[in-house]
Write a protein that holds these residues in place. Structure first.
Motif, short mmCIF file in Angstrom:
data_model
loop_
_atom_site.label_atom_id
_atom_site.label_comp_id
_atom_site.label_asym_id
_atom_site.label_seq_id
_atom_site.Cartn_x
_atom_site.Cartn_y
_atom_site.Cartn_z
N UNK A 60 -1.17 12.55 -6.36
CA UNK A 60 -0.76 12.58 -4.95
C UNK A 60 -1.42 11.43 -4.20
N UNK A 61 -0.66 10.82 -3.32
CA UNK A 61 -1.05 9.54 -2.71
C UNK A 61 -0.18 9.35 -1.48
N UNK A 62 -0.73 8.78 -0.39
CA UNK A 62 0.09 8.57 0.81
C UNK A 62 0.99 7.35 0.65
N UNK A 63 2.05 7.53 -0.11
CA UNK A 63 2.95 6.43 -0.49
C UNK A 63 3.49 5.65 0.71
N UNK A 64 3.87 6.37 1.78
CA UNK A 64 4.50 5.67 2.89
C UNK A 64 3.53 4.74 3.61
N UNK A 65 2.23 5.04 3.55
CA UNK A 65 1.25 4.19 4.22
C UNK A 65 0.61 3.17 3.30
N UNK A 66 0.53 3.49 2.01
CA UNK A 66 -0.20 2.64 1.08
C UNK A 66 0.68 2.01 0.01
N UNK A 67 1.97 2.34 0.01
CA UNK A 67 2.85 1.82 -1.03
C UNK A 67 2.59 2.54 -2.34
N UNK A 68 3.23 2.10 -3.44
CA UNK A 68 3.01 2.76 -4.73
C UNK A 68 1.54 2.71 -5.14
N UNK A 69 1.05 3.76 -5.76
CA UNK A 69 -0.38 3.82 -6.10
C UNK A 69 -0.68 2.91 -7.28
N UNK A 70 -1.92 2.38 -7.33
CA UNK A 70 -2.29 1.54 -8.47
C UNK A 70 -2.36 2.37 -9.76
N UNK A 71 -2.19 1.72 -10.89
CA UNK A 71 -2.16 2.42 -12.18
C UNK A 71 -3.45 3.19 -12.42
N UNK A 72 -4.59 2.58 -12.07
CA UNK A 72 -5.87 3.25 -12.35
C UNK A 72 -6.00 4.56 -11.58
N UNK A 73 -5.35 4.66 -10.40
CA UNK A 73 -5.45 5.88 -9.60
C UNK A 73 -4.85 7.06 -10.34
N UNK A 74 -3.84 6.75 -11.17
CA UNK A 74 -3.15 7.81 -11.93
C UNK A 74 -3.80 8.07 -13.28
N UNK A 75 -4.78 7.27 -13.65
CA UNK A 75 -5.36 7.39 -15.00
C UNK A 75 -6.24 8.64 -15.09
N UNK A 76 -6.16 9.35 -16.23
CA UNK A 76 -7.02 10.52 -16.43
C UNK A 76 -8.51 10.16 -16.28
#
Lengths: 89, 196
Positions: free
Chosen positions: B109-125
């Motif tokens: 979960x990430x504030x997409x509308x304010x920050x754009x698509x999240x960086x890959x590392x943010x989604x990394x386990x």
């Protein structure tokens, strides 16, 4: 159903149950003691909405010390938790 | 490193689901394209940079932003309603004593509308698992060493709300315009893995 059982400053304990179904109470925060630091709106309980049942319920911002969660550390972690996940200290 | 994974199993699954929904007449493909295009066009970290620069230069806006971000965003022509539902946004402020950092341990979960698509590392386990238990070490891996006296507050976006960090305004920037200040802010600063 839309009661606000807890107020800011209240100490609460999270459920220790590891349910079979979808939940938004992360494993690391189960059975832990935290403090309500705010209200986070009324939202359908995720455990039920994942199964197509809409039951809106109060969500709380609950803060935990790292020591309580992990046994070490001096930081804190804040989560959004539905009322169903919480019980009185 | 790319955020596009067109050959991934999830992309294939989404395409199949889309095809079924179209076949059943539940989805108009043009409508979906329009919504996605409009949303991704508007969703950019530049939005977050503008919010921060305004908060640094307008004390009233800063107060309103921290009090109720959803009500303050329209002052800049922004909202959290770019997706299918309006999401509650909490803006958490870094101070001399407290540094905030964001994660979503359950998914991404990430504030997409304010920050754009999240960086890959943010989604990394690896990030999701470690930043809640060892934030100081994780921040050091990002090159951010905080004073021992700074308390770290981790926000797990595990439910409905989204978060954005309001970094501290760098010293010596008193003469800069709002636009120049916005240019100082980085995406990682809005997540809390950089100072600004």
């Amino acid at each position: 159903m839309l009661s606000e059982r807890y107020r800011t400053g209240d100490r609460v304990r999270t459920s220790a149950v590891d349910p079979d179904h979808h939940t938004r109470l992360p494993h690391y925060a189960r059975g832990r003691l935290g403090t309500v630091v705010g209200h986070d709106g009324v939202h359908p309980l995720a455990d039920l909405s994942a199964r197509g049942v809409q039951q809106p319920q109060q969500v709380y911002l609950v803060r935990f010390s790292a020591r309580e969660l992990f046994g070490h550390g001096d930081h804190s972690v804040t989560l959004s938790l539905w009322e169903d996940y919480l019980s009185d200290e | 490193m790319s955020d596009d994974h067109d050959d991934s199993p999830i992309a294939a699954r989404v395409r199949e689901l889309e095809a079924v929904l179209e076949e059943k007449g539940l989805l108009d493909p043009r409508e979906l394209d329009q919504v996605l295009e409009a949303f991704t066009h508007r969703a950019s970290p530049a939005n977050g940079f503008r919010v921060v620069a305004r908060a640094w230069t307008d004390e009233g806006f800063r107060t309103r932003l921290l009090e109720n971000a959803n009500e303050a965003l329209p002052e800049l022509g922004l909202s959290m309603g770019g997706g299918l539902q309006v999401q509650r946004l909490h803006v958490v402020e870094n101070t001399e004593d407290v540094h905030n950092v964001l994660v979503c341990t359950l998914c991404s979960c990430y504030p997409l509308s304010l920050l754009g698509p999240s960086p890959t590392w943010y989604k990394s386990p690896a990030y999701r698992a470690k930043v809640v238990s060892h934030p100081r070490e994780v921040l050091e891996q990002f090159g951010l060493t905080l004073p021992e006296t700074t308390r770290i507050e981790v926000w797990d976006a595990n439910a409905e709300s989204r978060y954005m960090v309001l970094p501290r305004r760098p010293e010596g920037t008193g003469d800069l315009t709002e636009a120049e200040l916005a240019a100082l802010v980085t995406r990682n600063g809005l997540i809390g893995t950089a100072a600004v």
